[in-house]
Design an enzyme around this catalytic site. Structure first.
Site, mmCIF file in Angstrom:
data_model
loop_
_atom_site.group_PDB
_atom_site.id
_atom_site.type_symbol
_atom_site.label_atom_id
_atom_site.label_comp_id
_atom_site.label_asym_id
_atom_site.label_seq_id
_atom_site.Cartn_x
_atom_site.Cartn_y
_atom_site.Cartn_z
ATOM 1 N N SER A 1 3.904 41.095 -11.076
ATOM 2 C CA SER A 1 2.553 41.680 -11.039
ATOM 3 C C SER A 1 1.910 41.745 -12.417
ATOM 4 O O SER A 1 1.244 42.724 -12.770
ATOM 5 C CB SER A 1 2.587 43.080 -10.407
ATOM 6 O OG SER A 1 1.317 43.431 -9.921
ATOM 7 N N SER B 1 -3.412 45.416 -7.234
ATOM 8 C CA SER B 1 -2.807 44.108 -7.493
ATOM 9 C C SER B 1 -2.609 43.239 -6.258
ATOM 10 O O SER B 1 -2.163 42.093 -6.387
ATOM 11 C CB SER B 1 -1.460 44.282 -8.208
ATOM 12 O OG SER B 1 -1.666 44.623 -9.560
ATOM 13 N N LYS C 1 2.945 41.228 -1.563
ATOM 14 C CA LYS C 1 2.414 41.763 -2.828
ATOM 15 C C LYS C 1 2.161 43.267 -2.758
ATOM 16 O O LYS C 1 1.574 43.766 -1.796
ATOM 17 C CB LYS C 1 1.109 41.032 -3.194
ATOM 18 C CG LYS C 1 0.628 41.331 -4.604
ATOM 19 C CD LYS C 1 1.529 40.727 -5.641
ATOM 20 C CE LYS C 1 1.314 41.301 -7.039
ATOM 21 N NZ LYS C 1 1.867 42.665 -7.200
ATOM 22 N N LYS D 1 -4.051 39.783 -6.374
ATOM 23 C CA LYS D 1 -3.372 38.594 -6.908
ATOM 24 C C LYS D 1 -2.984 37.603 -5.818
ATOM 25 O O LYS D 1 -2.649 36.455 -6.122
ATOM 26 C CB LYS D 1 -2.154 39.026 -7.722
ATOM 27 C CG LYS D 1 -2.547 39.743 -9.009
ATOM 28 C CD LYS D 1 -1.390 40.482 -9.643
ATOM 29 C CE LYS D 1 -1.892 41.200 -10.914
ATOM 30 N NZ LYS D 1 -1.068 42.350 -11.276
#
Length: 270
Positions: free
Chosen positions: A69, A11, A184, A14
């Site tokens: 997320s 993730s 993140k 992202k």
């Protein structure tokens, strides 16, 4: 260490999706979730429970994707930007290349595992540093908790907690780091636990990226967070940001050999 090694970003993908969305969409625009966006999302995906036909603003989707997320939010944004998931993946690769991330290849907007979806620590650093130049991006990724009010398809408030335990104590408070400003997390079985993190102490900003950590729970063995804090502390304990020279400084003022009238040349930093 191993900054050019091919790795699965999970993730942390992202980060790129988020900055592309911010550069192409109006935050207040209301977006309707489509079948194409929601159908691929099953219970193996991190998600915020977006339903087909649900209306959310771009800003709410960005918070859902970058704070919680949510893979479904990433897909909705991708289709809104490019018209389809495949076209958005092509845009991701184009934008990554423009940012100097030449050793990456992206197949989706959220980072769910695909053997052909990969990056390197070096490339992630370039993407992350670029994204953190955007004020709204910085605001979102430093948010501990976010609420989305009821929508046309969901009659309750969504309470979204940041998956980054340097910022949020939703899962554990032992990793909270007062200088953390983002950005993140990521995890799949194939990628291990990943964390792209940033900190700001007295104006000195540091970026840390750890990949393939074998986290075990949320406390002492949550190695992506333990190691990131250690890296930040090392950085702040061993390095200090100083101004070597400013544009106003005259570094040197030299007389020109054989020039008339004592002509001199002054040298200042560009």
């Amino acid at each position: 260490q191993n900054i050019y090694q091919k790795l699965y970003p999970a993730s942390t993908t992202k980060i790129l999706t988020g900055i592309i969305a911010l550069e192409n969409l109006d935050l207040s625009k209301v977006v309707t979730a489509t079948n194409e966006a929601i159908d691929p999302i099953d219970n193996k995906h991190s998600n915020m429970g977006i339903r087909v036909g649900e209306e959310l603003t771009v800003e709410q989707l960005l918070y859902g994707m970058l704070v919680h997320s949510a893979n479904d939010a990433a897909n909705v944004l991708a289709i809104e930007v490019s018209g389809s998931l495949d076209q958005f993946a092509a845009l991701m690769n184009k934008r990554a290349s423009e940012l100097g991330a030449e050793n990456s290849h992206f197949t989706n907007a959220h980072g769910f595992h695909d053997d052909n979806h990969y990056t390197t620590v070096s490339d992630l650093a370039k993407i992350a540093c670029y994204a953190m130049q955007n004020e709204k991006f910085r605001e979102i990724v430093s948010t501990s908790r976010y609420q989305i009010p009821p929508t046309n398809k969901y009659d309750q408030i969504r309470y979204l907690a940041n998956t980054n335990m340097l910022i949020s104590n939703n899962r554990s408070s032992m990793h909270l780091y007062k200088y953390a400003i983002g950005i993140k997390t990521g995890h799949t079985d194939e990628s291990g636990s990943c964390l792209v993190a940033a900190a700001d102490k007295n104006g000195t900003k540091l970026l840390s990226i750890v990949m393939k950590c074998q986290n075990d729970g949320y406390n002492e063995k949550a190695y992506s967070f333990v190691d990131t804090r250690a890296l930040f502390e090392y950085g702040y304990n061993h390095f200090t940001r100083i101004v070597v020279a400013s544009k106003e400084d005259i570094v040197s003022n030299l007389k020109v050999k054989e020039a008339k009238g004592g002509t001199k040349v002054s040298l200042s930093p560009a």
